[in-house]
Motif scaffolding. Structure first.
Motif, PDB file in Angstrom:
ATOM      1  N   UNK A  85     138.593  14.515  18.712  1.00  8.94           N
ATOM      2  CA  UNK A  85     137.134  14.651  18.705  1.00  8.94           C
ATOM      3  C   UNK A  85     136.591  13.492  17.883  1.00  8.94           C
ATOM      4  N   UNK A  86     135.509  12.891  18.361  1.00  9.04           N
ATOM      5  CA  UNK A  86     134.888  11.768  17.658  1.00  9.04           C
ATOM      6  C   UNK A  86     133.393  12.053  17.549  1.00  9.04           C
ATOM      7  N   UNK A  87     132.875  12.004  16.324  1.00  6.46           N
ATOM      8  CA  UNK A  87     131.468  12.295  16.077  1.00  6.46           C
ATOM      9  C   UNK A  87     130.819  11.127  15.341  1.00  6.46           C
ATOM     10  N   UNK A 115     124.252  14.639  15.289  1.00  4.75           N
ATOM     11  CA  UNK A 115     125.701  14.696  15.464  1.00  4.75           C
ATOM     12  C   UNK A 115     125.956  14.525  16.957  1.00  4.75           C
ATOM     13  N   UNK A 116     126.594  13.433  17.311  1.00  7.85           N
ATOM     14  CA  UNK A 116     126.901  13.167  18.709  1.00  7.85           C
ATOM     15  C   UNK A 116     128.412  13.091  18.873  1.00  7.85           C
ATOM     16  N   UNK A 117     128.916  13.801  19.881  1.00  5.30           N
ATOM     17  CA  UNK A 117     130.322  13.641  20.228  1.00  5.30           C
ATOM     18  C   UNK A 117     130.403  12.486  21.216  1.00  5.30           C
ATOM     19  N   UNK A 118     131.298  11.557  20.949  1.00 12.40           N
ATOM     20  CA  UNK A 118     131.417  10.344  21.762  1.00 12.40           C
ATOM     21  C   UNK A 118     132.881  10.066  22.083  1.00 12.40           C
ATOM     22  N   UNK A 152     127.926  14.951  23.963  1.00 10.09           N
ATOM     23  CA  UNK A 152     126.954  15.968  23.557  1.00 10.09           C
ATOM     24  C   UNK A 152     126.264  15.468  22.299  1.00 10.09           C
ATOM     25  N   UNK A 153     125.095  16.010  22.029  1.00  8.34           N
ATOM     26  CA  UNK A 153     124.356  15.602  20.833  1.00  8.34           C
ATOM     27  C   UNK A 153     123.581  16.798  20.292  1.00  8.34           C
TER      28      UNK A 153
END
Length: 180
Positions: free
Chosen positions: A108-110, A73-76, A91-92
């Protein structure tokens, strides 16, 4: 004596406010029973459809259920989300299940950073607000109704939180009456 009672009343009011505010946080299992995986059966909007009828608030928690080593799960950024670019995540998390606290308002984008997973729909974009918000469904919709795809009662905010808030408020009100 009146000052002491006033000070005690203010203290109890402040404590009650903290208790009530802390009970608004909800925990959402992303994708409900589907979990966080790339098997979206061609439905590239699976996770965004899951999120569409939910009101995410600051303090809520997203739980991404996946087997460690199978997904991430990465926030981009929004641009990286739109392009499934995992080169520069904010973050990942690589260990499942992953819990992410929504600690600010905004988008928020994951995505999953495993090659090919994002492009088949393993990605989620949500908007987080300050709460509480009106959670009434829009006309013609029935969020979290039994039988609705992506509806799992465990993904809704717990009614236990409301019960805790009511009990806490009742106890603090009794204490206030006894002190005054």
């Amino acid at each position: 004596m009146a000052v002491k009672i006033l000070n005690m009343s203010v203290l109890i009011f402040v404590l009650a406010s903290f208790v009530l505010q802390s009970t608004y946080a909800a925990s959402y299992t992303v994708g409900d029973t589907t979990g966080w995986n790339a098997r979206t059966n061609g439905n590239t909007d699976l996770y965004n459809n899951w999120a569409a009828n939910k009101n995410f608030l600051v303090g809520d928690i997203l739980v991404f259920n996946f087997a460690t080593g199978s997904h991430t799960v990465a926030e981009v950024t929004e641009a990286d989300y739109n392009n499934c670019n995992s080169n520069n995540p904010t973050s990942i998390q690589t260990t499942g299940p992953a819990s992410i606290v929504l600690n600010k308002t905004g988008a928020y984008h994951f995505i999953c950073t495993v090659p090919g997973h994002c492009t088949v729909g393993q990605k989620l974009s949500i908007e987080v607000r300050t709460g509480p918000v009106d959670t009434a469904p829009t006309p013609g919709s029935s969020p979290n109704a039994p039988g609705t795809p992506g509806s799992d009662p465990s993904s809704s905010p717990s009614s236990t939180s409301s019960l805790v808030a009511v009990i806490s408020l009742a106890i603090m009100s009794i204490i206030l009456v006894l002190v005054c």
